[in-house]
Scaffold this active site. Structure first.
Site, PDB file in Angstrom:
ATOM      1  NE  ARG A  35      -3.600  -1.480   3.373  1.00 30.26           N
ATOM      2  CZ  ARG A  35      -4.844  -1.621   2.868  1.00 30.26           C
ATOM      3  NH1 ARG A  35      -5.459  -0.687   2.292  1.00 30.26           N
ATOM      4  NH2 ARG A  35      -5.640  -2.570   3.086  1.00 30.26           N
ATOM      5  N   GLY A 178     -23.359  -8.475  10.886  1.00 26.49           N
ATOM      6  CA  GLY A 178     -22.088  -8.605  11.920  1.00 26.49           C
ATOM      7  C   GLY A 178     -21.494  -7.534  12.231  1.00 26.49           C
ATOM      8  CG  HIS A 441     -20.920   7.909  43.101  1.00 30.82           C
ATOM      9  ND1 HIS A 441     -21.874   7.148  42.511  1.00 30.82           N
ATOM     10  CD2 HIS A 441     -21.455   8.911  43.671  1.00 30.82           C
ATOM     11  CE1 HIS A 441     -22.992   7.868  42.340  1.00 30.82           C
ATOM     12  NE2 HIS A 441     -22.845   8.958  43.227  1.00 30.82           N
TER      13      HIS A 441
HETATM   14  C1  LIG Z   1     -14.431  -1.816   8.197  1.00 28.60           C
HETATM   15  C2  LIG Z   1     -13.551  -2.280   9.213  1.00 28.60           C
HETATM   16  C3  LIG Z   1     -13.374  -2.077  10.395  1.00 28.60           C
HETATM   17  C4  LIG Z   1     -12.913  -2.817  11.439  1.00 28.60           C
HETATM   18  N1  LIG Z   1     -12.808  -2.349  12.735  1.00 28.60           N
HETATM   19  C5  LIG Z   1     -12.245  -3.087  13.660  1.00 28.60           C
HETATM   20  C6  LIG Z   1     -12.046  -2.488  15.021  1.00 28.60           C
HETATM   21  O1  LIG Z   1     -12.907  -1.531  15.302  1.00 28.60           O
HETATM   22  N2  LIG Z   1     -11.351  -3.112  15.817  1.00 28.60           N
HETATM   23  C7  LIG Z   1     -10.730  -4.417  15.583  1.00 28.60           C
HETATM   24  O2  LIG Z   1      -9.907  -4.921  16.586  1.00 28.60           O
HETATM   25  N3  LIG Z   1     -10.557  -4.719  14.368  1.00 28.60           N
HETATM   26  C8  LIG Z   1     -11.249  -4.279  13.272  1.00 28.60           C
HETATM   27  N4  LIG Z   1     -11.383  -4.514  12.017  1.00 28.60           N
HETATM   28  C9  LIG Z   1     -10.462  -5.760  11.625  1.00 28.60           C
HETATM   29  C10 LIG Z   1      -9.035  -5.199  11.579  1.00 28.60           C
HETATM   30  O3  LIG Z   1      -8.780  -4.252  10.646  1.00 28.60           O
HETATM   31  C11 LIG Z   1      -8.118  -6.604  11.414  1.00 28.60           C
HETATM   32  O4  LIG Z   1      -8.240  -7.331  12.359  1.00 28.60           O
HETATM   33  C12 LIG Z   1      -6.584  -5.934  11.352  1.00 28.60           C
HETATM   34  O5  LIG Z   1      -6.176  -4.940  10.579  1.00 28.60           O
HETATM   35  C13 LIG Z   1      -5.930  -7.377  10.842  1.00 28.60           C
HETATM   36  O6  LIG Z   1      -4.552  -6.809  11.135  1.00 28.60           O
HETATM   37  P1  LIG Z   1      -3.350  -7.659  10.169  1.00 28.60           P
HETATM   38  O7  LIG Z   1      -2.155  -6.925  10.585  1.00 28.60           O
HETATM   39  O8  LIG Z   1      -3.360  -9.199  10.396  1.00 28.60           O
HETATM   40  O9  LIG Z   1      -3.609  -7.376   8.735  1.00 28.60           O
HETATM   41  P2  LIG Z   1      -3.853  -6.184   7.670  1.00 28.60           P
HETATM   42  O10 LIG Z   1      -4.444  -4.872   8.643  1.00 28.60           O
HETATM   43  O11 LIG Z   1      -5.065  -6.505   6.820  1.00 28.60           O
HETATM   44  O12 LIG Z   1      -2.763  -5.591   7.083  1.00 28.60           O
HETATM   45  C14 LIG Z   1      -1.965  -6.322   6.197  1.00 28.60           C
HETATM   46  C15 LIG Z   1      -1.159  -5.619   5.357  1.00 28.60           C
HETATM   47  O13 LIG Z   1      -0.328  -6.415   4.397  1.00 28.60           O
HETATM   48  C16 LIG Z   1      -0.193  -5.618   3.328  1.00 28.60           C
HETATM   49  N5  LIG Z   1       0.359  -6.930   2.187  1.00 28.60           N
HETATM   50  C17 LIG Z   1      -0.516  -7.983   2.145  1.00 28.60           C
HETATM   51  N6  LIG Z   1       0.105  -8.786   1.138  1.00 28.60           N
HETATM   52  C18 LIG Z   1       1.342  -8.242   1.016  1.00 28.60           C
HETATM   53  C19 LIG Z   1       2.379  -8.572   0.216  1.00 28.60           C
HETATM   54  N7  LIG Z   1       2.483  -9.642  -0.508  1.00 28.60           N
HETATM   55  N8  LIG Z   1       3.427  -7.691   0.217  1.00 28.60           N
HETATM   56  C20 LIG Z   1       3.314  -6.528   0.766  1.00 28.60           C
HETATM   57  N9  LIG Z   1       2.318  -6.247   1.690  1.00 28.60           N
HETATM   58  C21 LIG Z   1       1.478  -6.983   1.651  1.00 28.60           C
HETATM   59  C22 LIG Z   1      -1.538  -5.052   2.892  1.00 28.60           C
HETATM   60  O14 LIG Z   1      -1.407  -4.208   1.958  1.00 28.60           O
HETATM   61  C23 LIG Z   1      -1.948  -4.713   4.300  1.00 28.60           C
HETATM   62  O15 LIG Z   1      -1.706  -3.277   4.518  1.00 28.60           O
HETATM   63  C24 LIG Z   1     -11.913  -3.818  11.036  1.00 28.60           C
HETATM   64  C25 LIG Z   1     -12.197  -4.461   9.783  1.00 28.60           C
HETATM   65  C26 LIG Z   1     -12.755  -3.655   8.676  1.00 28.60           C
HETATM   66  C27 LIG Z   1     -12.834  -4.000   7.371  1.00 28.60           C
HETATM   67  N1  LIG Z   2     -15.400  -3.579  16.162  1.00 28.39           N
HETATM   68  C1  LIG Z   2     -14.761  -4.501  15.573  1.00 28.39           C
HETATM   69  O1  LIG Z   2     -13.966  -5.200  16.207  1.00 28.39           O
HETATM   70  C2  LIG Z   2     -14.616  -5.060  14.011  1.00 28.39           C
HETATM   71  C3  LIG Z   2     -15.428  -4.082  13.244  1.00 28.39           C
HETATM   72  C4  LIG Z   2     -15.512  -4.276  11.848  1.00 28.39           C
HETATM   73  C5  LIG Z   2     -14.773  -5.521  11.685  1.00 28.39           C
HETATM   74  N2  LIG Z   2     -14.455  -6.345  12.235  1.00 28.39           N
HETATM   75  C6  LIG Z   2     -13.609  -7.724  11.888  1.00 28.39           C
HETATM   76  O2  LIG Z   2     -13.939  -7.837  10.544  1.00 28.39           O
HETATM   77  C7  LIG Z   2     -14.296  -9.072  10.228  1.00 28.39           C
HETATM   78  C8  LIG Z   2     -15.349  -8.998   9.033  1.00 28.39           C
HETATM   79  O3  LIG Z   2     -16.903  -8.373   9.759  1.00 28.39           O
HETATM   80  P1  LIG Z   2     -18.139  -8.665   8.969  1.00 28.39           P
HETATM   81  O4  LIG Z   2     -18.987  -8.013   9.806  1.00 28.39           O
HETATM   82  O5  LIG Z   2     -17.981  -8.557   7.543  1.00 28.39           O
HETATM   83  O6  LIG Z   2     -18.223 -10.466   9.181  1.00 28.39           O
HETATM   84  P2  LIG Z   2     -18.770 -11.162  10.569  1.00 28.39           P
HETATM   85  O7  LIG Z   2     -18.449 -12.366  10.388  1.00 28.39           O
HETATM   86  O8  LIG Z   2     -18.980 -10.323  11.944  1.00 28.39           O
HETATM   87  O9  LIG Z   2     -20.328 -10.977   9.934  1.00 28.39           O
HETATM   88  C9  LIG Z   2     -20.905 -11.513   8.963  1.00 28.39           C
HETATM   89  C10 LIG Z   2     -22.245 -11.623   9.120  1.00 28.39           C
HETATM   90  O10 LIG Z   2     -23.055 -11.961   7.671  1.00 28.39           O
HETATM   91  C11 LIG Z   2     -23.837 -12.986   7.863  1.00 28.39           C
HETATM   92  N3  LIG Z   2     -24.040 -13.681   6.539  1.00 28.39           N
HETATM   93  C12 LIG Z   2     -22.935 -14.512   5.872  1.00 28.39           C
HETATM   94  N4  LIG Z   2     -23.487 -14.737   4.579  1.00 28.39           N
HETATM   95  C13 LIG Z   2     -24.618 -14.079   4.555  1.00 28.39           C
HETATM   96  C14 LIG Z   2     -25.650 -14.150   3.272  1.00 28.39           C
HETATM   97  N5  LIG Z   2     -25.336 -14.672   2.169  1.00 28.39           N
HETATM   98  N6  LIG Z   2     -26.827 -13.341   3.636  1.00 28.39           N
HETATM   99  C15 LIG Z   2     -27.079 -12.645   4.693  1.00 28.39           C
HETATM  100  N7  LIG Z   2     -26.012 -12.590   5.773  1.00 28.39           N
HETATM  101  C16 LIG Z   2     -24.781 -13.267   5.634  1.00 28.39           C
HETATM  102  C17 LIG Z   2     -23.401 -14.085   9.014  1.00 28.39           C
HETATM  103  O11 LIG Z   2     -24.160 -14.819   9.452  1.00 28.39           O
HETATM  104  C18 LIG Z   2     -22.831 -13.024  10.052  1.00 28.39           C
HETATM  105  O12 LIG Z   2     -23.709 -12.383  10.820  1.00 28.39           O
HETATM  106  C19 LIG Z   2     -14.895  -9.601  11.567  1.00 28.39           C
HETATM  107  O13 LIG Z   2     -14.028 -11.002  11.764  1.00 28.39           O
HETATM  108  C20 LIG Z   2     -14.853  -8.827  12.713  1.00 28.39           C
HETATM  109  O14 LIG Z   2     -14.121  -9.209  13.760  1.00 28.39           O
HETATM  110  C21 LIG Z   2     -14.040  -6.205  13.595  1.00 28.39           C
END
Ligand SMILES: Cc1cc2nc3c(=O)[nH]c(=O)nc-3n(C[C@H](O)[C@H](O)[C@H](O)COP(=O)(O)OP(=O)(O)OC[C@H]3O[C@@H](n4cnc5c(N)ncnc54)[C@H](O)[C@@H]3O)c2cc1C
Ligand SMILES: NC(=O)c1ccc[n+]([C@@H]2O[C@H](COP(=O)([O-])OP(=O)(O)OC[C@H]3O[C@@H](n4cnc5c(N)ncnc54)[C@H](O)[C@@H]3O)[C@@H](O)[C@H]2O)c1
Length: 462
Positions: A35, A178, A441
């Site tokens: 990225r 989810g 409190h």
């Molecule tokens: C909308 C959304 C909201 C979320 N909110 C939360 C939250 O509030 N709290 C929470 O705990 N989790 C949340 N998550 C989940 C969280 O983002 C992930 O669990 C976390 O980012 C995982 O970290 P990671 O380091 O494993 O991978 P990532 O954060 O996915 O990072 C992987 C990085 O590796 C890079 N990469 C991949 N392959 C290669 C390669 N071959 N060469 C070079 N670079 C590469 C990618 O570009 C990326 O930047 C959310 C996810 C989403 C999508």
């Molecule tokens: N606050 C946080 O920690 C946070 C915020 C955002 C994302 N995340 C992480 O990102 C990951 C992905 O989040 P997510 O919300 O996409 O996944 P999720 O696994 O939390 O929820 C997916 C939902 O989609 C439903 N589903 C699956 N197939 C379906 C279908 N065909 N039709 C209707 N419903 C269907 C499932 O039953 C489930 O309720 C999660 O593992 C979560 O831990 C975490």
């Protein structure tokens, strides 16, 4: 090319934390990131931007619903969507630049580009091949696809597109109740969209405590989110500005169609390992595509480790960070450790939801005798003053020993309050230990103490 002790592939919360810990432990470290900016999914298109939009939209909700009650009269703010997105982008930039600073401070090289592993001990980035005694894969995850649903990131979007929509939709359909669906669904509902969440199962947020699931769904419904439960989405058909979503109700197989300006597909994420060369290296993966690792986070190939969303376990930033630190310690010859029984989960809706450890359902499945201490925020003075009295704290403790086994909070600042319980569980505390601890409190934390008291002779304020 340069020789390193460690090359980490991916600069998300798993990778960047791992690299910083490696450097702190005296290892010559580089991180490969494809990225434009560091921080991975979490900082660029995940945790951080979604929380910025949740924060901004919550302020609007407060202004519209609670300001006048406190004597703050006048017109509610109107939404300047462009400015809200600019604020969100500024928050992202501040955070990703912060990681760049930390890399410089810790003398970590950023190898810019997409990396692959031609053989153990080597990482290729562009035309350059670097040598490393240890390689740590932290390549993260990507949105899972859904048959019949084609994502264009404009009308039919994943969370990435939903964080930068051209305008606030009038009608939004969210597929999946989810974490992503409920957080981003809440954002757009607060900003004025009519949001319908279609969920395959009969409950929202699968895996969570059943009582919390029901309470959260009831509160979100009251806020205006619509739910279609037990419905399997068959397909979406999109034009440049609109989409039709076809779903079948599981109970009677009847088919229904719903229109939307925006469709958010939030049906889970899958590991991203494309281009790394796992098969050629003989690195074993699960059926779901996660990289298999041993207790030391080493893959089936010696010297290659994997952490974060790319391996099994909850896809959470803090789980990835913990694994990053632990894997770094393993590589440095120390004993890295992650307590998988005490990883909190937080949903940043309003009210927030937080959990750690066992649920009532999992304890029943295990046949383990437990007791429940529950306290409603309605009995908490601070929560009442702040229009935040919906929800409860529930502590599950072993029936014999009183040891805390799990906790579930729905209510104000749940995502902060849960950590008192995490620390208690790490220390093997009993509910009585918490109940005997003086809590200031008036604070929301008193609700945690009251729930602990409820595991014994009873709470005071209910
Ligand atoms: C909308 C959304 C909201 C979320 N909110 C939360 C939250 O509030 N709290 C929470 O705990 N989790 C949340 N998550 C989940 C969280 O983002 C992930 O669990 C976390 O980012 C995982 O970290 P990671 O380091 O494993 O991978 P990532 O954060 O996915 O990072 C992987 C990085 O590796 C890079 N990469 C991949 N392959 C290669 C390669 N071959 N060469 C070079 N670079 C590469 C990618 O570009 C990326 O930047 C959310 C996810 C989403 C999508
Ligand atoms: N606050 C946080 O920690 C946070 C915020 C955002 C994302 N995340 C992480 O990102 C990951 C992905 O989040 P997510 O919300 O996409 O996944 P999720 O696994 O939390 O929820 C997916 C939902 O989609 C439903 N589903 C699956 N197939 C379906 C279908 N065909 N039709 C209707 N419903 C269907 C499932 O039953 C489930 O309720 C999660 O593992 C979560 O831990 C975490």
């Amino acid at each position: 090319m340069a020789n390193y002790d460690v090359i980490v592939i991916g600069a998300g919360p798993g990778g960047y934390v791992c690299a910083i810990r490696c450097a702190q432990l005296g290892l010559k470290t580089a991180v490969v990131e494809g990225r434009e900016t560091l921080g991975g999914t979490c900082l660029n298109v995940g945790c951080i931007p979604s929380k910025a939009l949740l924060h901004a939209s919550h302020q609007l909700h407060e202004a519209e619903h609670n300001f006048a009650k406190m004597g703050l009269k006048g017109k509610s703010p109107s939404v300047d969507w462009k400015q809200m997105l600019a604020y969100k982008d500024e928050v992202i930039e501040g955070n990703t630049k912060g990681i760049e600073f930390l890399f410089k401070k810790n003398k970590i090289d950023w190898l810019k580009g997409w990396g692959s592993i031609p053989e153990a001990g080597k990482v290729k980035v562009g035309d350059d091949t670097h040598e490393a005694k240890n390689i740590i894969i932290a390549s993260g995850s990507e949105p899972a696809s859904l048959p019949g649903v084609e994502v264009d990131e404009k009308v039919v979007v994943t969370s990435t597109g939903a964080l930068e929509l051209g305008k606030i939709p009038k009608k939004m359909v969210v597929i999946g109740a989810g974490v992503i669906g409920l957080e981003l669904g809440s954002v757009y509902q607060r900003l004025g969209a009519e949001v319908t969440v279609i969920e395959y199962l009969d409950v929202i947020t699968p895996g969570m405590d059943g009582e919390v699931q029901k309470t959260l769904q009831r509160i979100l419904k009251k806020q205006g989110l619509n739910f279609v439960m037990g419905a399997a989405v068959q397909k979406t058909e999109a034009t440049k500005t609109k989409a039709k979503v076809t779903y079948k109700l599981r109970k009677d197989d009847s088919e229904h169609v719903i229109d939307a300006d925006t469709v958010l597909v939030a049906t889970g994420r899958r590991p991203y390992t494309k281009g790394l060369g796992l098969d050629e290296l003989g690195i074993e993966t699960t059926k779901g595509g996660q990289i298999k690792v041993g207790k030391d986070w080493q893959t089936s190939v010696k010297g290659i480790y994997a952490i974060g969303d790319a391996i099994e376990g909850p896809m959470l930033a803090h789980k990835a960070e913990d694994e990053g630190m632990a894997a770094a310690e393993q590589v440095a010859g120390k004993h890295g450790h992650v307590n998988y029984g005490v990883i909190p989960g937080v949903i940043y809706t309003w009210p927030e939801v937080a959990n750690v450890g066992e649920t009532e359902e999992s304890l029943k499945d295990q046949g383990r005798a437990y007791k429940t201490g529950k306290f409603m925020f309605m009995g908490n003075g601070r929560a009442k003053a702040n229009f935040a009295a919906d929800g409860f704290v529930k502590i599950l403790a072993d029936k014999e020993t009183d040891r805390i086994l799990g906790a579930h909070i729905i209510g104000p600042a749940a995502g902060e309050l849960i950590h008192e319980l995490c620390v208690a569980m790490e220390f093997g505390a009993s509910a009585e230990d918490l109940a005997l601890t003086c809590h200031a409190h008036p604070t929301y934390s008193e609700a945690v103490r009251e729930a602990a008291l409820a595991c014994g002779d009873g709470p005071i304020h209910s």
